[in-house]
Design a protein around this motif. Structure first.
Motif, PDB file in Angstrom:
ATOM      1  N   THR A 153       0.843  -1.199   0.000  1.00 48.40           N
ATOM      2  CA  THR A 153       0.000   0.000   0.000  1.00 48.40           C
ATOM      3  C   THR A 153       0.877   1.248   0.000  1.00 48.40           C
ATOM      4  O   THR A 153       0.542   2.259  -0.610  1.00 48.40           O
ATOM      5  CB  THR A 153      -0.930  -0.016   1.237  1.00 48.40           C
ATOM      6  OG1 THR A 153      -1.583  -1.278   1.288  1.00 48.40           O
ATOM      7  CG2 THR A 153      -1.987   1.066   1.148  1.00 48.40           C
ATOM      8  N   PHE A 154       1.995   1.178   0.704  1.00 39.99           N
ATOM      9  CA  PHE A 154       2.961   2.286   0.753  1.00 39.99           C
ATOM     10  C   PHE A 154       2.253   3.599   1.105  1.00 39.99           C
ATOM     11  O   PHE A 154       2.320   4.583   0.377  1.00 39.99           O
ATOM     12  CB  PHE A 154       3.729   2.400  -0.579  1.00 39.99           C
ATOM     13  CG  PHE A 154       4.393   1.108  -0.994  1.00 39.99           C
ATOM     14  CD1 PHE A 154       5.213   0.412  -0.120  1.00 39.99           C
ATOM     15  CD2 PHE A 154       4.193   0.559  -2.261  1.00 39.99           C
ATOM     16  CE1 PHE A 154       5.835  -0.790  -0.495  1.00 39.99           C
ATOM     17  CE2 PHE A 154       4.797  -0.635  -2.649  1.00 39.99           C
ATOM     18  CZ  PHE A 154       5.617  -1.301  -1.760  1.00 39.99           C
ATOM     19  N   HIS A 158       8.286   3.781   3.491  1.00 39.17           N
ATOM     20  CA  HIS A 158       9.213   4.124   4.598  1.00 39.17           C
ATOM     21  C   HIS A 158      10.493   3.286   4.505  1.00 39.17           C
ATOM     22  O   HIS A 158      10.639   2.446   3.596  1.00 39.17           O
ATOM     23  CB  HIS A 158       8.502   3.972   5.952  1.00 39.17           C
ATOM     24  CG  HIS A 158       7.878   2.626   6.205  1.00 39.17           C
ATOM     25  ND1 HIS A 158       8.632   1.468   6.366  1.00 39.17           N
ATOM     26  CD2 HIS A 158       6.582   2.236   6.337  1.00 39.17           C
ATOM     27  CE1 HIS A 158       7.814   0.451   6.606  1.00 39.17           C
ATOM     28  NE2 HIS A 158       6.552   0.888   6.570  1.00 39.17           N
ATOM     29  N   HIS A 208      10.386  -0.549   4.157  1.00 43.02           N
ATOM     30  CA  HIS A 208      10.185  -1.025   2.773  1.00 43.02           C
ATOM     31  C   HIS A 208      11.498  -0.959   1.989  1.00 43.02           C
ATOM     32  O   HIS A 208      11.842  -1.878   1.245  1.00 43.02           O
ATOM     33  CB  HIS A 208       9.159  -0.148   2.039  1.00 43.02           C
ATOM     34  CG  HIS A 208       7.793  -0.114   2.664  1.00 43.02           C
ATOM     35  ND1 HIS A 208       7.111   1.048   2.911  1.00 43.02           N
ATOM     36  CD2 HIS A 208       6.968  -1.114   3.078  1.00 43.02           C
ATOM     37  CE1 HIS A 208       5.930   0.789   3.449  1.00 43.02           C
ATOM     38  NE2 HIS A 208       5.820  -0.522   3.563  1.00 43.02           N
ATOM     39  N   LEU A 222      13.976  -3.562   3.079  1.00 43.78           N
ATOM     40  CA  LEU A 222      13.509  -4.890   2.643  1.00 43.78           C
ATOM     41  C   LEU A 222      13.912  -5.125   1.189  1.00 43.78           C
ATOM     42  O   LEU A 222      14.503  -6.152   0.834  1.00 43.78           O
ATOM     43  CB  LEU A 222      11.996  -4.991   2.824  1.00 43.78           C
ATOM     44  CG  LEU A 222      11.340  -6.351   2.512  1.00 43.78           C
ATOM     45  CD1 LEU A 222      10.017  -6.505   3.257  1.00 43.78           C
ATOM     46  CD2 LEU A 222      11.097  -6.583   1.031  1.00 43.78           C
ATOM     47  N   ARG A 234      -7.779  -4.414   3.045  1.00 45.35           N
ATOM     48  CA  ARG A 234      -7.795  -3.420   4.113  1.00 45.35           C
ATOM     49  C   ARG A 234      -8.703  -2.279   3.699  1.00 45.35           C
ATOM     50  O   ARG A 234      -9.147  -2.205   2.559  1.00 45.35           O
ATOM     51  CB  ARG A 234      -6.384  -2.917   4.390  1.00 45.35           C
ATOM     52  CG  ARG A 234      -5.683  -2.447   3.131  1.00 45.35           C
ATOM     53  CD  ARG A 234      -4.229  -2.196   3.340  1.00 45.35           C
ATOM     54  NE  ARG A 234      -3.991  -1.003   4.105  1.00 45.35           N
ATOM     55  CZ  ARG A 234      -2.840  -0.758   4.742  1.00 45.35           C
ATOM     56  NH1 ARG A 234      -1.870  -1.651   4.710  1.00 45.35           N
ATOM     57  NH2 ARG A 234      -2.663   0.353   5.413  1.00 45.35           N
ATOM     58  N   GLY A 238       6.664  -9.111   3.735  1.00 45.91           N
ATOM     59  CA  GLY A 238       7.012  -9.265   5.135  1.00 45.91           C
ATOM     60  C   GLY A 238       6.286 -10.453   5.748  1.00 45.91           C
ATOM     61  O   GLY A 238       5.297 -10.947   5.199  1.00 45.91           O
ATOM     62  N   ASP A 275       4.360 -10.652   8.249  1.00 49.08           N
ATOM     63  CA  ASP A 275       2.950 -10.397   8.593  1.00 49.08           C
ATOM     64  C   ASP A 275       2.063 -10.631   7.379  1.00 49.08           C
ATOM     65  O   ASP A 275       0.992 -11.247   7.476  1.00 49.08           O
ATOM     66  CB  ASP A 275       2.761  -8.962   9.113  1.00 49.08           C
ATOM     67  CG  ASP A 275       3.238  -7.903   8.111  1.00 49.08           C
ATOM     68  OD1 ASP A 275       4.332  -8.068   7.539  1.00 49.08           O
ATOM     69  OD2 ASP A 275       2.498  -6.922   7.877  1.00 49.08           O
ATOM     70  N   ARG A 297      10.145  -9.662  10.089  1.00 48.02           N
ATOM     71  CA  ARG A 297       9.673  -8.340  10.512  1.00 48.02           C
ATOM     72  C   ARG A 297       9.492  -8.358  12.023  1.00 48.02           C
ATOM     73  O   ARG A 297       8.864  -9.298  12.547  1.00 48.02           O
ATOM     74  CB  ARG A 297       8.343  -8.016   9.815  1.00 48.02           C
ATOM     75  CG  ARG A 297       7.833  -6.630  10.144  1.00 48.02           C
ATOM     76  CD  ARG A 297       6.626  -6.219   9.305  1.00 48.02           C
ATOM     77  NE  ARG A 297       6.307  -4.830   9.574  1.00 48.02           N
ATOM     78  CZ  ARG A 297       5.333  -4.146   8.999  1.00 48.02           C
ATOM     79  NH1 ARG A 297       4.587  -4.721   8.087  1.00 48.02           N
ATOM     80  NH2 ARG A 297       5.110  -2.890   9.322  1.00 48.02           N
ATOM     81  N   LEU A 346      13.678  -3.599  11.512  1.00 49.87           N
ATOM     82  CA  LEU A 346      13.245  -2.203  11.616  1.00 49.87           C
ATOM     83  C   LEU A 346      11.768  -2.201  11.979  1.00 49.87           C
ATOM     84  O   LEU A 346      10.933  -2.545  11.151  1.00 49.87           O
ATOM     85  CB  LEU A 346      13.441  -1.482  10.276  1.00 49.87           C
ATOM     86  CG  LEU A 346      14.885  -1.245   9.833  1.00 49.87           C
ATOM     87  CD1 LEU A 346      14.940  -0.822   8.373  1.00 49.87           C
ATOM     88  CD2 LEU A 346      15.551  -0.214  10.729  1.00 49.87           C
ATOM     89  N   ILE A 367       9.384  -0.328  11.935  1.00 46.37           N
ATOM     90  CA  ILE A 367       8.748   0.869  11.364  1.00 46.37           C
ATOM     91  C   ILE A 367       7.485   0.422  10.652  1.00 46.37           C
ATOM     92  O   ILE A 367       7.508  -0.598   9.960  1.00 46.37           O
ATOM     93  CB  ILE A 367       9.671   1.551  10.325  1.00 46.37           C
ATOM     94  CG1 ILE A 367      11.009   1.923  10.955  1.00 46.37           C
ATOM     95  CG2 ILE A 367       8.999   2.776   9.710  1.00 46.37           C
ATOM     96  CD1 ILE A 367      12.030   2.464   9.947  1.00 46.37           C
ATOM     97  N   SER A 368       6.404   1.169  10.810  1.00 48.58           N
ATOM     98  CA  SER A 368       5.200   0.858  10.028  1.00 48.58           C
ATOM     99  C   SER A 368       4.598   2.159   9.515  1.00 48.58           C
ATOM    100  O   SER A 368       4.794   3.240  10.098  1.00 48.58           O
ATOM    101  CB  SER A 368       4.167   0.110  10.881  1.00 48.58           C
ATOM    102  OG  SER A 368       3.616   0.988  11.842  1.00 48.58           O
ATOM    103  N   ALA A 369       3.856   2.049   8.437  1.00 50.36           N
ATOM    104  CA  ALA A 369       3.159   3.214   7.899  1.00 50.36           C
ATOM    105  C   ALA A 369       2.121   3.719   8.902  1.00 50.36           C
ATOM    106  O   ALA A 369       1.886   4.928   9.014  1.00 50.36           O
ATOM    107  CB  ALA A 369       2.503   2.855   6.567  1.00 50.36           C
ATOM    108  N   THR A 370       1.526   2.801   9.650  1.00 55.07           N
ATOM    109  CA  THR A 370       0.538   3.187  10.669  1.00 55.07           C
ATOM    110  C   THR A 370       1.168   4.128  11.697  1.00 55.07           C
ATOM    111  O   THR A 370       0.600   5.174  12.056  1.00 55.07           O
ATOM    112  CB  THR A 370       0.012   1.931  11.408  1.00 55.07           C
ATOM    113  OG1 THR A 370      -0.531   1.036  10.436  1.00 55.07           O
ATOM    114  CG2 THR A 370      -1.048   2.280  12.434  1.00 55.07           C
ATOM    115  N   ARG A 414       1.801   7.551  10.063  1.00 59.82           N
ATOM    116  CA  ARG A 414       0.557   8.335   9.904  1.00 59.82           C
ATOM    117  C   ARG A 414       0.139   8.951  11.244  1.00 59.82           C
ATOM    118  O   ARG A 414      -0.291  10.091  11.323  1.00 59.82           O
ATOM    119  CB  ARG A 414      -0.573   7.461   9.351  1.00 59.82           C
ATOM    120  CG  ARG A 414      -0.369   7.024   7.904  1.00 59.82           C
ATOM    121  CD  ARG A 414      -1.652   6.442   7.310  1.00 59.82           C
ATOM    122  NE  ARG A 414      -2.156   5.274   8.019  1.00 59.82           N
ATOM    123  CZ  ARG A 414      -1.808   4.011   7.767  1.00 59.82           C
ATOM    124  NH1 ARG A 414      -0.939   3.744   6.799  1.00 59.82           N
ATOM    125  NH2 ARG A 414      -2.325   3.011   8.457  1.00 59.82           N
TER     126      ARG A 414
END
Ligand code: ATP
Length: 229
Positions: free
Chosen positions: A16-17, A21, A24, A27, A51, A119, A121, A146, A191, A193-196, A199
């Motif tokens: 979804t990007f 970040h 990604h 990875l 989603r 990943g 998940d 991850r 890492l 790190i998540s987009a969530t 945001r």
């Protein structure tokens, strides 16, 4: 244009990007090194299937991916899912249909080794993907570790565990030997790190620096994106 950039496998990285970040980017970079990929094709989802609607448009997410990978000669963007999502009555983006498109003779053809990167998940949720078993007729799968999502064979849903047992290979060099059908795992720099998380920082006046490229942060600021959760 037919893709004739050699016999090494080509990485396919969908997401979804929202926004892209450093998780990604590492990875894809570490997959390219460890799996000896000719390159990585980034494919932002137009309308993600599994989603809710992303917070910003497909065109904005694509623009941020372009900025993030601009100086990396091993990376390229495929905008087809974003373009398709803008057509009236667009369907959700399905990886299996994207791979079928890439398999056509005017794209990668039938023989090129393709490796879908994802990943741990995302892998655990694979049975929810449209025609997920067909993915293995079209590509290999490389699963990145991850933080918070151990690749735990015992914890996989039964159908996925059977598939994992049948297809798992220790050696990533096997990916170059056939077009599709194998599963490998690789350990990337962990890492969390998540987009969530990004945001949420942006919506609450937190600093997202060092979690995503400065160029992407500048784009977010200029376009006033992610002002609300
Ligand atoms: P969100 O927080 O909105 O769910 P995300 O950060 O997980 O987003 P996606 O665009 O959904 O990002 O992820 C695309 C792919 O990248 C998925 O396969 C996901 O597992 C993988 N990925 C994302 N962040 C990481 C990370 N920090 N480490 C390893 N893999 C990651």
């Amino acid at each position: 244009m037919p893709d004739r950039s050699g016999d090494r496998p080509l990485g396919i990285f969908g997401g979804t990007f929202d926004p892209v970040h450093l998780g990604h980017l590492r990875l894809a970079e570490e997959a390219a090194d460890q799996l000896d990929l000719a390159g990585v094709r980034w494919i932002p989802a137009g309308q993600p299937a599994l989603r809710g609607a992303p917070q910003v448009t497909a065109r904005q997410r694509l623009a941020m991916v372009r900025l993030a990978i601009a100086n990396n000669p091993r990376f390229a963007v495929d905008a087809a899912e974003v373009d398709a999502s803008e057509v009236e009555g667009a369907r959700p983006s399905y990886t299996v249909l994207t791979l079928e498109r890439l398999r056509r003779a005017d794209a990668c053809g039938a023989q090129r080794s393709l490796v879908v990167l994802l990943g741990a998940d995302a892998f655990a949720g694979l049975p929810g993907w449209y025609r997920w078993q067909s993915l293995f007729d079209l590509a290999h799968l490389a699963i990145a570790h991850r933080p918070g999502f151990p690749i735990d064979r015992a914890g996989l849903p039964a159908g996925l565990a059977t598939c994992y047992d049948a297809r798992f290979c220790e050696r990533s060099t096997t990916l170059a030997e056939s077009p599709a059908g194998r599963i490998v795992t690789f350990a990337m720099t962990p890492l969390a790190i998540s987009a969530t998380q990004i945001r949420s920082l942006l919506a609450h006046d937190g600093s997202p620096r060092y979690l995503l490229p400065d160029e992407v942060i500048a784009h977010i600021r200029n376009h006033q994106l992610y002002l609300e959760d």
